[in-house]
Design an enzyme around this catalytic site. Sequence first.
Site, PDB file in Angstrom:
ATOM      1  N   HIS A   1     -49.562 -22.596   5.962  1.00 28.02           N
ATOM      2  CA  HIS A   1     -48.773 -21.350   5.941  1.00 28.02           C
ATOM      3  C   HIS A   1     -48.315 -20.887   7.317  1.00 28.02           C
ATOM      4  O   HIS A   1     -47.283 -20.253   7.430  1.00 28.02           O
ATOM      5  CB  HIS A   1     -49.586 -20.218   5.289  1.00 28.02           C
ATOM      6  CG  HIS A   1     -49.715 -20.373   3.804  1.00 28.02           C
ATOM      7  ND1 HIS A   1     -50.177 -19.374   2.988  1.00 28.02           N
ATOM      8  CD2 HIS A   1     -49.448 -21.428   2.986  1.00 28.02           C
ATOM      9  CE1 HIS A   1     -50.178 -19.798   1.724  1.00 28.02           C
ATOM     10  NE2 HIS A   1     -49.751 -21.045   1.695  1.00 28.02           N
TER      11      HIS A   1
ATOM     12  N   HIS B   1     -42.516 -19.864   4.084  1.00 32.02           N
ATOM     13  CA  HIS B   1     -43.264 -19.564   5.317  1.00 32.02           C
ATOM     14  C   HIS B   1     -42.403 -19.685   6.565  1.00 32.02           C
ATOM     15  O   HIS B   1     -42.721 -19.092   7.588  1.00 32.02           O
ATOM     16  CB  HIS B   1     -44.499 -20.467   5.410  1.00 32.02           C
ATOM     17  CG  HIS B   1     -45.381 -20.323   4.223  1.00 32.02           C
ATOM     18  ND1 HIS B   1     -46.090 -19.165   3.959  1.00 32.02           N
ATOM     19  CD2 HIS B   1     -45.625 -21.147   3.172  1.00 32.02           C
ATOM     20  CE1 HIS B   1     -46.745 -19.292   2.820  1.00 32.02           C
ATOM     21  NE2 HIS B   1     -46.474 -20.490   2.324  1.00 32.02           N
TER      22      HIS B   1
ATOM     23  N   ASP C   1     -64.522 -23.616  27.857  1.00 31.82           N
ATOM     24  CA  ASP C   1     -65.321 -23.130  28.975  1.00 31.82           C
ATOM     25  C   ASP C   1     -66.709 -23.773  28.837  1.00 31.82           C
ATOM     26  O   ASP C   1     -66.916 -24.661  27.993  1.00 31.82           O
ATOM     27  CB  ASP C   1     -65.343 -21.590  29.028  1.00 31.82           C
ATOM     28  CG  ASP C   1     -66.105 -20.961  27.870  1.00 31.82           C
ATOM     29  OD1 ASP C   1     -66.589 -21.701  26.986  1.00 31.82           O
ATOM     30  OD2 ASP C   1     -66.212 -19.718  27.844  1.00 31.82           O
TER      31      ASP C   1
ATOM     32  N   CYS D   1     -64.469 -21.786  23.097  1.00 25.89           N
ATOM     33  CA  CYS D   1     -65.332 -20.983  23.976  1.00 25.89           C
ATOM     34  C   CYS D   1     -66.523 -20.542  23.128  1.00 25.89           C
ATOM     35  O   CYS D   1     -66.742 -21.102  22.055  1.00 25.89           O
ATOM     36  CB  CYS D   1     -64.571 -19.811  24.608  1.00 25.89           C
ATOM     37  SG  CYS D   1     -63.936 -18.569  23.466  1.00 25.89           S
TER      38      CYS D   1
ATOM     39  N   THR E   1     -67.367 -17.680  21.368  1.00 26.51           N
ATOM     40  CA  THR E   1     -67.002 -17.117  20.059  1.00 26.51           C
ATOM     41  C   THR E   1     -65.650 -17.615  19.559  1.00 26.51           C
ATOM     42  O   THR E   1     -65.334 -17.484  18.377  1.00 26.51           O
ATOM     43  CB  THR E   1     -66.883 -15.582  20.145  1.00 26.51           C
ATOM     44  OG1 THR E   1     -65.899 -15.276  21.156  1.00 26.51           O
ATOM     45  CG2 THR E   1     -68.208 -14.943  20.512  1.00 26.51           C
TER      46      THR E   1
HETATM   47  C1  RB5 Z   1     -68.954 -16.924  27.893  1.00 25.50           C
HETATM   48  O1  RB5 Z   1     -70.204 -16.399  28.099  1.00 25.50           O
HETATM   49  C2  RB5 Z   1     -68.274 -16.265  26.701  1.00 25.50           C
HETATM   50  O2  RB5 Z   1     -67.983 -14.930  27.006  1.00 25.50           O
HETATM   51  C3  RB5 Z   1     -67.017 -17.010  26.317  1.00 25.50           C
HETATM   52  O3  RB5 Z   1     -67.334 -18.319  26.036  1.00 25.50           O
HETATM   53  C4  RB5 Z   1     -66.280 -16.522  25.083  1.00 25.50           C
HETATM   54  O4  RB5 Z   1     -67.129 -16.385  24.001  1.00 25.50           O
HETATM   55  C5  RB5 Z   1     -65.367 -15.389  25.255  1.00 25.50           C
HETATM   56  O5  RB5 Z   1     -64.678 -14.952  24.337  1.00 25.50           O
END
Ligand code: RB5
Length: 156
Positions: A98, A133, A8, A65, A67
Amino acid sequence: MRIAIGSDHAGLEMKNEVTAVLKDMGHEYKDLGTDSAQSVDYPDFGEKVSAAVSEGRVDRGILICGTGIGMSIVANKFRHIRAALCGDIFSAKMSRLHNDSNILILGGRVIGKDLAKEIVKTWLITPFEGGRHEKRLKKIELIEEKTIMKGDSQGK
Ligand code: RB5
């Protein structure tokens, strides 16, 4: 290796760094977007990459993304997907040895670009160890089958 990559807006900068690594390593990659800094919804890009891996159109996927959590949730909804959110090299290596992870997820707002590049390189060169595994992965497949059947019986 054929690799699909997507992000994203929060993962765009890191995606550009990672595609440069894929190019340097000689992999054939498909960049499925996003391609601008405009705010977008991570499930749209998570779906494109996960479907490509799940359907065998590519060998592996990489998703980024902010996080890495949203992309992980999306990717692991797909059949045959074993997506691993990695913020360190050890986890990236173990996710291959694994878990035979087939999608690597990175948090563009969590780790630095140099670490991300090392994680990607490690993840791409580490083979699946197999052996004990294998049977654990088979159990995951059985869970996939059972949960799909459960969804069907509930008319979902
Ligand atoms: C975008 O602001 C953020 O929410 C997205 O990149 C991500 O971290 C969602 O899990």
